[in-house]
Design a protein around this motif. Structure first.
Motif, PDB file in Angstrom:
ATOM      1  N   HIS A  32       6.581   7.325   2.948  1.00 51.39           N
ATOM      2  CA  HIS A  32       6.480   6.765   4.295  1.00 51.39           C
ATOM      3  C   HIS A  32       7.258   5.466   4.348  1.00 51.39           C
ATOM      4  O   HIS A  32       6.682   4.383   4.387  1.00 51.39           O
ATOM      5  N   TRP A  34       8.914   3.952   6.612  1.00 50.87           N
ATOM      6  CA  TRP A  34       8.781   3.108   7.808  1.00 50.87           C
ATOM      7  C   TRP A  34       7.557   2.221   7.756  1.00 50.87           C
ATOM      8  O   TRP A  34       7.527   1.140   8.311  1.00 50.87           O
ATOM      9  N   ARG A  35       6.520   2.717   7.060  1.00 50.31           N
ATOM     10  CA  ARG A  35       5.321   1.883   6.929  1.00 50.31           C
ATOM     11  C   ARG A  35       5.667   0.562   6.247  1.00 50.31           C
ATOM     12  O   ARG A  35       5.275  -0.510   6.670  1.00 50.31           O
ATOM     13  N   SER A  36       6.436   0.673   5.167  1.00 52.08           N
ATOM     14  CA  SER A  36       6.811  -0.534   4.426  1.00 52.08           C
ATOM     15  C   SER A  36       7.672  -1.446   5.289  1.00 52.08           C
ATOM     16  O   SER A  36       7.497  -2.668   5.285  1.00 52.08           O
ATOM     17  N   ALA A  39       5.510  -3.123   7.892  1.00 53.11           N
ATOM     18  CA  ALA A  39       4.659  -4.129   7.254  1.00 53.11           C
ATOM     19  C   ALA A  39       5.471  -5.364   6.894  1.00 53.11           C
ATOM     20  O   ALA A  39       5.041  -6.505   7.131  1.00 53.11           O
ATOM     21  N   THR A 311      -1.706  -0.389   4.553  1.00 58.10           N
ATOM     22  CA  THR A 311      -0.323  -0.668   4.888  1.00 58.10           C
ATOM     23  C   THR A 311       0.208  -1.825   4.067  1.00 58.10           C
ATOM     24  O   THR A 311       1.293  -1.778   3.505  1.00 58.10           O
TER      25      THR A 311
END
Lengths: 351, 257
Positions: A32, A34-36, A39, A311
């Motif tokens: 994932h 985009w999560r990083s 965040a 996250t």
């Protein structure tokens, strides 16, 4: 009965097994990215905001925040606020349970009284009610108890009887009781009808059925929104200046700030303590919920005192979140007063 | 009439309706002391409603209903009938045990607490003695080793057996069973029926609403077939099951047997 059992056995004849060893799945984890990214962007924005607040905004006067955080007047305000919250919630919960039971009672008089109470106390703003309670000693200077149209009885002077603290407490409690009544009623209605029936069939009366069977089971539904109400009450106490009662946390800090022509740092002082108290309440709520969930299979959605930290975990702060040990903590480092949100207890945030 | 001759349950032309929907139409029947009566019939036939009238969970609109010679839910003075105070009605129910289709155990209490609750609250006896008795009852239904389990951790059959022990804890003189095995997995039905059979052998007067024709044939003294709120046929279970007289009974039995 025996026929039935053999019939049941006949239909479930054992199937031959085809596979000897099931192979474990070793799949590559779905990424994932985009999560990083999100965040990281958020952390940069927050970091910039904090830096800006510390370095470029003299109006925050962080030195004053630190100086007055544990000022004895502020701490006394905190204590007054805490007392107002606890006392008025205790009254409100008791009265709320009573009103809810009255609303569901077979007695039409009780039902009407409870409905009228709700209508008035939920239908007018709490601020207006507090002003009214403050005026009580003026409107009703004395209370005469006795037999009408005779001289028998005695008289009480209202303002000696009720301090502004007591009036504030009554005002907050009676308003809150209306909301609590609806919460309790929802809880009582959530209990299966079969429970009442089983209790009645055992020969238990209405009171035993309510107090031993229905209410304890309703608590599971009642506690979470009640925790919400306690948090809400804690903050609503900031309105008691309407009475006027001026020793609570908000009014006290506000008064000090105004007298020094520096209101902003005292807003931060007040917010800090409100947050500390609400965080503690969240921890308490977790244990109360766990107690009333006994006998019911554990469900993951029972709220723990956590915030979602998965996250953040992706970008490597998970060790920092675990260091908090679970309880909401406030690190009183020099200058920067950070409020650390209550982090994951075991199994909470480590998703 | 001597005590022994007073029937345990006597229903005389009972009627009951919800609004315009008449669910019981002039039901009359009698259950003697120590007798087991099985009520069978299609769903919606009124058999559960009738059962619930016996301990006044439902009120009847017409007719008379006696349990052990006492009018249920009402008091008679001369020719006038008075509604009973809820407290008196509760007292009356203590002598009548009831077992439900969905068990209705109290989920926040352990098996032992479920059994002990009513005697503790009502009899106010010595707690240790009540506990011993409750343990005896759990042993009687074969669940002494599960006394500290919450209902959620018991199987359906075990829950229903605890429910039977709970009903027995008030030392009732009459037991009502409302489809006690209908919510159970087929393999769990037997353990509950065994407990009920033992209870019948011990001389308990029982009225059982059931679809278990095998149980009815084996245990019941009388079988009553109801449909559409009336008693269609009644009599010796084997007789009714093997040689039904009415067309409606034949049609029903041909589907369930």
């Amino acid at each position: 009965m025996n026929d039935m059992q053999t019939a049941a056995a006949g239909t479930s004849s054992p199937q031959p097994r085809r596979h000897d060893e099931p192979q474990a799945i070793e799949a590559i984890k779905l990424r994932h990215p985009w999560r990083s990214v999100i965040a990281a962007v958020l952390i940069i924005i927050v970091g910039l905001f904090i830096y800006d607040a510390l370095a470029n905004r003299p109006v925050y006067s962080w030195d004053l925040v630190v100086k007055y955080l544990f000022d004895v007047r502020v701490l006394n305000g905190l204590w007054q606020t805490l007392q107002l919250t606890i006392y008025s919630m205790v009254i409100a919960v008791t009265l709320g349970i009573l009103l809810a039971i009255m609303r569901l009672s077979p007695n039409p008089v009780f039902r009407a009284v409870a409905w009228a109470y709700l209508w008035v106390f939920r239908g007018t703003p709490v601020y207006v009610q507090l002003v009214f309670w403050g005026l009580m000693p003026v409107i009703y200077k004395s209370i005469k108890l006795g037999i009408p149209f005779t001289d028998i009885g005695f008289e009480l002077i209202t303002k000696d009887l009720f301090s502004f603290f007591v009036l504030a407490m009554i005002g907050l409690a009676l308003n809150e009781a209306a909301y609590m009544a609806e919460i309790v009623r929802a809880g009582l209605l959530s209990v299966d009808k079969g429970q009442d029936e089983a209790s009645i069939a055992l020969g238990l009366g209405w009171w035993h059925t309510m107090s031993r069977i229905v209410l304890p089971q309703a608590m599971r539904v009642i506690v979470p929104p009640t925790g919400n109400e306690v948090v809400s009450m804690l903050k609503t106490t900031s309105l008691v200046i309407a009475v006027p009662y001026s020793w609570d946390l908000y009014t006290r800090t506000h008064d000090i700030g105004v007298s020094m022509y520096k209101p902003v740092p005292f807003l931060i002082v007040a917010s800090f303590w409100y947050l500390v108290l609400t965080s503690l309440l969240m921890v308490g709520q977790y244990y109360v919920e766990r107690y009333f969930a006994r006998g019911v299979a554990a469900r993951p959605e029972v709220q723990r005192p956590t915030v979602e930290t998965s996250t953040i975990g992706v970008v490597g702060l998970s060790s920092a979140t675990e260091a908090g040990g679970g309880y909401p903590t406030a690190s009183d480092g020099e200058g920067g007063d950070q409020i650390v949100p209550p982090h994951g207890r075991a199994g909470g945030g480590g998703v | 009439m001597s005590q022994a001759e007073v029937p345990m349950v006597k229903a005389e032309a009972i009627s009951k309706s919800y609004g315009s929907n008449e669910v019981l139409k002039s039901i009359s029947l009698e259950v003697k002391r120590g007798e087991v009566l099985c009520l069978v019939g299609p769903s919606g036939s009124g058999k559960s409603t009738f059962l619930r009238c016996i301990n006044h969970l439902e009120t009847i609109n017409a007719g008379r209903l006696w349990v052990d010679g006492e009018l249920v839910g009402y008091r008679q003075h001369g020719d006038k009938i008075y509604e009973m105070h809820p407290k008196e009605a509760a007292k009356q129910r203590r002598d009548i045990g009831m077992v439900f289709q969905r068990f209705n155990l109290f989920p926040h209490k352990t098996a032992l607490e479920n059994v002990m609750l009513a005697p503790t609250l009502l009899k106010k006896g010595n707690k240790a003695a009540l506990q011993t008795r409750a343990m005896d009852l759990l042993a009687r239904v074969g669940l002494a080793d599960r006394h500290d389990y919450y209902p959620a951790h018991l199987s359906g059959g075990q829950q229903q057996r605890v429910a039977i022990a709970r009903a027995l804890a008030m030392e009732p003189k009459l037991m009502l069973f409302d489809e006690p095995t209908s919510a159970l997995d087929p393999e769990l039905v037997g353990e509950v029926l065994d407990v009920m059979k033992g209870l019948a052998e011990s001389g308990m007067t029982m009225i059982v609403v059931t679809h278990e024709m095998g149980f009815a044939r084996e245990v019941a003294d009388e079988l009553v077939f109801m449909d559409g709120g009336v008693v269609v046929e009644s009599g010796d279970p084997t007789e009714v099951l093997t040689n039904p007289q009415r067309e409606r009974t034949k049609a029903f039995l041909s589907k369930v047997l």
